[in-house]
Design a protein around this motif. Sequence first.
Motif, PDB file in Angstrom:
ATOM      1  N   THR A  51      -5.928 -12.133  21.123  1.00 20.66           N
ATOM      2  CA  THR A  51      -6.541 -10.887  20.625  1.00 20.66           C
ATOM      3  C   THR A  51      -6.154  -9.739  21.547  1.00 20.66           C
ATOM      4  N   ASP A  52      -5.463  -8.753  20.986  1.00 21.32           N
ATOM      5  CA  ASP A  52      -5.050  -7.593  21.771  1.00 21.32           C
ATOM      6  C   ASP A  52      -6.009  -6.434  21.481  1.00 21.32           C
ATOM      7  N   PHE A  53      -6.888  -6.155  22.428  1.00 22.41           N
ATOM      8  CA  PHE A  53      -7.896  -5.108  22.219  1.00 22.41           C
ATOM      9  C   PHE A  53      -7.267  -3.712  22.090  1.00 22.41           C
ATOM     10  N   GLU A  54      -6.018  -3.606  22.574  1.00 20.03           N
ATOM     11  CA  GLU A  54      -5.326  -2.298  22.518  1.00 20.03           C
ATOM     12  C   GLU A  54      -5.143  -1.800  21.087  1.00 20.03           C
ATOM     13  N   VAL A  55      -5.023  -2.729  20.125  1.00 21.12           N
ATOM     14  CA  VAL A  55      -4.761  -2.272  18.744  1.00 21.12           C
ATOM     15  C   VAL A  55      -6.058  -2.015  17.978  1.00 21.12           C
ATOM     16  N   ILE A  56      -7.194  -2.309  18.620  1.00 20.39           N
ATOM     17  CA  ILE A  56      -8.480  -2.222  17.907  1.00 20.39           C
ATOM     18  C   ILE A  56      -9.195  -0.914  18.261  1.00 20.39           C
ATOM     19  N   ASP A  57      -9.700  -0.218  17.227  1.00 22.17           N
ATOM     20  CA  ASP A  57     -10.398   1.047  17.462  1.00 22.17           C
ATOM     21  C   ASP A  57     -11.898   0.858  17.595  1.00 22.17           C
ATOM     22  N   ASP A  58     -12.427  -0.160  16.898  1.00 21.60           N
ATOM     23  CA  ASP A  58     -13.871  -0.415  16.992  1.00 21.60           C
ATOM     24  C   ASP A  58     -14.140  -1.828  16.475  1.00 21.60           C
ATOM     25  N   ILE A  59     -15.268  -2.386  16.882  1.00 16.75           N
ATOM     26  CA  ILE A  59     -15.672  -3.697  16.361  1.00 16.75           C
ATOM     27  C   ILE A  59     -17.154  -3.601  16.003  1.00 16.75           C
ATOM     28  N   ILE A  60     -17.495  -4.103  14.815  1.00 19.38           N
ATOM     29  CA  ILE A  60     -18.907  -4.056  14.413  1.00 19.38           C
ATOM     30  C   ILE A  60     -19.422  -5.462  14.119  1.00 19.38           C
TER      31      ILE A  60
ATOM     32  N   MET B 150       0.836  -1.211   0.000  1.00 21.31           N
ATOM     33  CA  MET B 150       0.000   0.000   0.000  1.00 21.31           C
ATOM     34  C   MET B 150       0.869   1.258   0.000  1.00 21.31           C
ATOM     35  N   ASN B 151       2.169   1.081  -0.101  1.00 19.58           N
ATOM     36  CA  ASN B 151       3.080   2.231  -0.041  1.00 19.58           C
ATOM     37  C   ASN B 151       2.885   3.054   1.223  1.00 19.58           C
ATOM     38  N   GLY B 152       2.434   2.410   2.261  1.00 19.95           N
ATOM     39  CA  GLY B 152       2.213   3.113   3.533  1.00 19.95           C
ATOM     40  C   GLY B 152       0.990   4.012   3.544  1.00 19.95           C
ATOM     41  N   GLU B 153       0.252   4.050   2.427  1.00 16.30           N
ATOM     42  CA  GLU B 153      -0.909   4.968   2.380  1.00 16.30           C
ATOM     43  C   GLU B 153      -2.172   4.209   2.752  1.00 16.30           C
ATOM     44  N   ILE B 154      -2.444   4.169   4.045  1.00 13.96           N
ATOM     45  CA  ILE B 154      -3.577   3.389   4.567  1.00 13.96           C
ATOM     46  C   ILE B 154      -4.327   4.244   5.589  1.00 13.96           C
ATOM     47  N   ASP B 155      -5.667   4.277   5.452  1.00 13.07           N
ATOM     48  CA  ASP B 155      -6.473   4.967   6.462  1.00 13.07           C
ATOM     49  C   ASP B 155      -7.129   3.984   7.425  1.00 13.07           C
ATOM     50  N   TYR B 156      -7.616   2.867   6.865  1.00 11.48           N
ATOM     51  CA  TYR B 156      -8.318   1.870   7.689  1.00 11.48           C
ATOM     52  C   TYR B 156      -7.831   0.458   7.363  1.00 11.48           C
ATOM     53  N   TYR B 157      -7.771  -0.365   8.402  1.00  9.59           N
ATOM     54  CA  TYR B 157      -7.558  -1.802   8.204  1.00  9.59           C
ATOM     55  C   TYR B 157      -8.725  -2.529   8.871  1.00  9.59           C
ATOM     56  N   PHE B 158      -9.462  -3.332   8.104  1.00  9.74           N
ATOM     57  CA  PHE B 158     -10.600  -4.102   8.621  1.00  9.74           C
ATOM     58  C   PHE B 158     -10.221  -5.574   8.696  1.00  9.74           C
ATOM     59  N   SER B 159     -10.631  -6.235   9.787  1.00 11.53           N
ATOM     60  CA  SER B 159     -10.270  -7.648   9.960  1.00 11.53           C
ATOM     61  C   SER B 159     -11.335  -8.406  10.737  1.00 11.53           C
ATOM     62  N   THR B 160     -11.510  -9.686  10.388  1.00 12.77           N
ATOM     63  CA  THR B 160     -12.314 -10.559  11.236  1.00 12.77           C
ATOM     64  C   THR B 160     -11.445 -11.001  12.416  1.00 12.77           C
ATOM     65  N   ILE B 161     -12.060 -11.667  13.375  1.00 15.00           N
ATOM     66  CA  ILE B 161     -11.305 -12.117  14.557  1.00 15.00           C
ATOM     67  C   ILE B 161     -11.639 -13.589  14.832  1.00 15.00           C
ATOM     68  N   GLY B 162     -10.624 -14.430  14.723  1.00 13.64           N
ATOM     69  CA  GLY B 162     -10.792 -15.843  15.089  1.00 13.64           C
ATOM     70  C   GLY B 162      -9.964 -16.071  16.339  1.00 13.64           C
ATOM     71  N   THR B 163      -8.683 -16.414  16.136  1.00 16.25           N
ATOM     72  CA  THR B 163      -7.757 -16.446  17.270  1.00 16.25           C
ATOM     73  C   THR B 163      -7.340 -15.027  17.633  1.00 16.25           C
ATOM     74  N   GLY B 164      -7.534 -14.095  16.690  1.00 19.38           N
ATOM     75  CA  GLY B 164      -7.063 -12.727  16.884  1.00 19.38           C
ATOM     76  C   GLY B 164      -5.626 -12.537  16.420  1.00 19.38           C
ATOM     77  N   GLY B 165      -5.018 -13.602  15.937  1.00 18.44           N
ATOM     78  CA  GLY B 165      -3.629 -13.512  15.482  1.00 18.44           C
ATOM     79  C   GLY B 165      -3.451 -12.478  14.379  1.00 18.44           C
TER      80      GLY B 165
END
Length: 361
Positions: A246-255, A175-190
């Motif tokens: 799963t480290d909740f510290e790195v997460i801004d929101d969960i939907i 992404m050449n470092g140009e990122i505003d959002y990263y979206f992810s599912t959570i299983g193990t949270g790895g």
Amino acid sequence: MENAILSNQTYFDDVTQLIGNTPLLKLNNMFKEQEVFAKLEYYNPTFSIKDRAAFYMVKKAIEKKQVQKGHTIIAATSGNTGLGLCLASNYFGLNYLCVTFDSVPNEKISLLKAFGATVVICDSEAESDEEGGYVWVAEKLNEKIENSYLIDQFTDINNPLVHYMDTGHEIWRQMNGEIDYYFSTIGTGGTITGVGRYLKKMNPNIKVIGVEPEGGIYRKVFKNQKYNFDTHLINSISDCFISPNTDFEVIDDIIGVSDNASFNMCYRALQNESLCIGTSSGCVLRGIEEYINKYDIGKNKRIVTIFPDMGLKYINTLYDLDFLESNNINIDKSKKDDNLKKYITQDFAKYKVKVAEEKWD
Ligand SMILES: Cc1ncc(COP(=O)(O)O)c(C=O)c1O
């Protein structure tokens, strides 16, 4: 991990070099006001993101002499980690006992067996980590079997670590470092933990958003609300417990996203982007769409996500009309051109030519 593509090799020396360095694709047709990119993890050798963590966890266990050639590795998995562990155990000369449960699609179970794993199937009604549940059974078997080693993807720090070192780094570079959002599912949270940590280290302004099925408990725990786990149809994510990885510290929101919307998203991805994605990919993609619609995030944001595995693993569920019907999933068929059917007339009947029947016709 040593990356063959980056070192300009003309061929790969062995299958483990095919792990990682997956393509990143811009989704041009489904999103017009935002730039949405998906990392296609089904380009890994056993067709899922889990090859990365599975191989790395075994490699580290061997380096630490916790397991050696001829020993048995045991793991509780919903299938994809199991397939990655098949690859790792073949590569390192280990036996592999895979503990899974009865709602895992048959396609995955068949593949695990074909790979040479011994597959133990537990009752999916039992709570995973309680008596009879697949996590509990794996632990009990580890106590009983000689020279065995339990791979615990929920607590093994090498799981998030490989996503920090490799997956996160790859995304940043692609992404050449140009990122505003990263979206992810959570299983193990790895994945969310490793990738989220790396991206936030590189740029703390990047927002990390978790997406889970409506029945999941992560968003309630994240917001300190009361919760109740409800079963759902999205494979490999949001179990009934919070994974320590799963480290909740790195997460801004969960939907939360419904099964129906997630399944529909898989069909839309197929018809609009020609991408055959698994159910968790449909879930995260729908999460992006709902987030964009709900919050005013402005235009032309650069959003990146990961498609953990491919739709072909779900032929008898996601793409099976009986399965959809019995689970009350209604797929929007508006894209279909029913006019074409009229060309198959009586003239063709004598050749036994007919339009393939569809339950929803
Ligand atoms: C298809 C699929 N999606 C999502 C995930 C979640 O990844 P993680 O366990 O890193 O949270 C997994 C993990 O097994 C998976 O197999």
